[in-house]
Design a protein around this motif. Structure first.
Motif, PDB file in Angstrom:
ATOM      1  N   VAL A 152      40.916  24.278 -18.577  1.00 50.89           N
ATOM      2  CA  VAL A 152      39.862  25.086 -19.537  1.00 50.89           C
ATOM      3  C   VAL A 152      39.270  23.986 -20.652  1.00 50.89           C
ATOM      4  O   VAL A 152      38.175  23.995 -20.868  1.00 50.89           O
ATOM      5  CB  VAL A 152      40.773  26.265 -20.252  1.00 50.89           C
ATOM      6  N   ALA A 153      40.022  23.242 -21.423  1.00 51.10           N
ATOM      7  CA  ALA A 153      39.430  22.563 -22.648  1.00 51.10           C
ATOM      8  C   ALA A 153      38.485  21.684 -22.048  1.00 51.10           C
ATOM      9  O   ALA A 153      37.276  21.502 -22.836  1.00 51.10           O
ATOM     10  CB  ALA A 153      40.659  21.884 -23.405  1.00 51.10           C
ATOM     11  N   ARG A 154      38.622  20.926 -21.015  1.00 52.04           N
ATOM     12  CA  ARG A 154      37.623  19.977 -20.608  1.00 52.04           C
ATOM     13  C   ARG A 154      36.298  20.582 -20.363  1.00 52.04           C
ATOM     14  O   ARG A 154      35.041  19.825 -20.111  1.00 52.04           O
ATOM     15  CB  ARG A 154      38.339  18.978 -19.536  1.00 52.04           C
ATOM     16  N   LEU A 155      36.275  21.728 -20.136  1.00 50.44           N
ATOM     17  CA  LEU A 155      34.955  22.415 -19.588  1.00 50.44           C
ATOM     18  C   LEU A 155      34.099  23.020 -20.847  1.00 50.44           C
ATOM     19  O   LEU A 155      33.111  23.395 -20.691  1.00 50.44           O
ATOM     20  CB  LEU A 155      35.340  23.622 -18.610  1.00 50.44           C
ATOM     21  N   CYS A 156      34.641  22.897 -22.072  1.00 50.91           N
ATOM     22  CA  CYS A 156      34.224  23.445 -23.312  1.00 50.91           C
ATOM     23  C   CYS A 156      33.056  22.425 -23.847  1.00 50.91           C
ATOM     24  O   CYS A 156      33.262  21.020 -23.616  1.00 50.91           O
ATOM     25  CB  CYS A 156      35.246  23.560 -24.500  1.00 50.91           C
ATOM     26  N   GLU A 157      32.100  22.934 -24.470  1.00 50.66           N
ATOM     27  CA  GLU A 157      31.038  22.217 -24.941  1.00 50.66           C
ATOM     28  C   GLU A 157      31.509  20.864 -25.699  1.00 50.66           C
ATOM     29  O   GLU A 157      31.999  21.331 -26.772  1.00 50.66           O
ATOM     30  CB  GLU A 157      29.988  23.099 -25.449  1.00 50.66           C
ATOM     31  N   GLY A 158      31.003  19.823 -25.456  1.00 51.13           N
ATOM     32  CA  GLY A 158      31.381  18.613 -26.466  1.00 51.13           C
ATOM     33  C   GLY A 158      32.471  17.894 -26.208  1.00 51.13           C
ATOM     34  O   GLY A 158      32.868  16.874 -26.619  1.00 51.13           O
TER      35      GLY A 158
END
Length: 254
Positions: A152-158
């Motif tokens: 999930v985290a790796r798909l978050c912006e930035g």
């Protein structure tokens, strides 16, 4: 995105989530990951979080109250509460599509079970979704929780340097696996990089990669082909591939 992990082993989770890309993203303020010790919320003077099973059976079961109190403290009475996910082999299989959907939420919680799992009443009361990373059983929910949190985290912006880092990878858009990749040296122990990759002809390279993606999926995960997004050219290529296999088998049988 904020991710809260409820666990008996917060140090383990913090070490993993504090490394590499996810660790740097946290330091840069792109995401927030908090790991909470369920044991701190136990009403038992010995800080116990498990007990024996009603009806008999081997193993211990995590009790409801410590988890409930932990989640209450984490959410501080928010209404509606953030989305809480319980990692369990009983859950639906985690997919890249579901990971992408969860990444759109502002906040999620992940509950890690241990021993024989968690009292069903706690699940009924608080859990919004149950997910599994595969048809096997581990000693606890921490590893599955970390898999979900990382995905999930790796798909978050930035978090990643470029959106294309994940848009073009396995399972991201069309449901296919990635083509094989190569780097230097060109010749490694007699195994050479496919010549097409050094031609500089980008259209041919992209088509080769597409065909290799199709073949990799057919060979390694044929089950994915049912939902994969295929073009007419893809179907023609696959028809030729399967026809060649049939011809080879026919010649071998003679």
């Amino acid at each position: 995105m904020r991710i809260d992990i409820l666990t008996l082993f917060p140090d383990m989770c913090e070490r993993v989530m504090g490394e590499s890309i996810i660790g740097r993203a946290q330091a840069a303020g792109k995401i927030e990951v908090n790991c909470h010790q369920i044991r701190d919320y136990s009403p038992d003077k010995h800080r116990r979080t498990d007990d024996t099973l009603y009806g008999g059976g081997k193993g211990m079961l995590m009790t409801a109250e410590p988890i409930y109190r932990c989640w209450e403290a984490v959410t501080q009475g928010e209404s509606p509460r953030p989305h809480l996910i319980y990692m369990t082999p009983k859950g639906k299989l985690l997919t890249q599509a579901r990971v992408a959907e969860l990444a759109q939420l502002p906040r999620i919680g992940i509950l890690c079970g241990h021993y024989e799992g968690v009292d069903q009443r706690l699940i009924d009361e608080l859990v919004d979704e149950q997910l599994s990373i595969g048809d096997y059983v581990l000693t606890g929910g921490e590893l599955p929780a970390l898999v979900l949190a990382d995905g999930v985290a790796r798909l978050c912006e930035g978090v990643l340097s470029d959106q294309s880092c994940w848009q073009e990878e396995s399972l991201a858009a069309d449901g296919l696996l990635e083509a094989p990749h190569y780097t230097k040296p060109f010749d490694w122990r007699g195994r050479c990089v496919p010549e097409i990759l050094i031609t500089g002809h980008h259209a041919n390279i992209e088509r080769w990669r597409r065909e290799q993606s199709l073949l990799t999926t057919v060979k390694n995960r044929p089950d994915l082909m049912e939902k994969a997004t295929l073009t007419a050219r893809d179907r023609l290529f696959l028809a030729g591939y399967f026809s060649a296999i049939e011809n080879d088998e026919g010649r071998a049988a003679k």
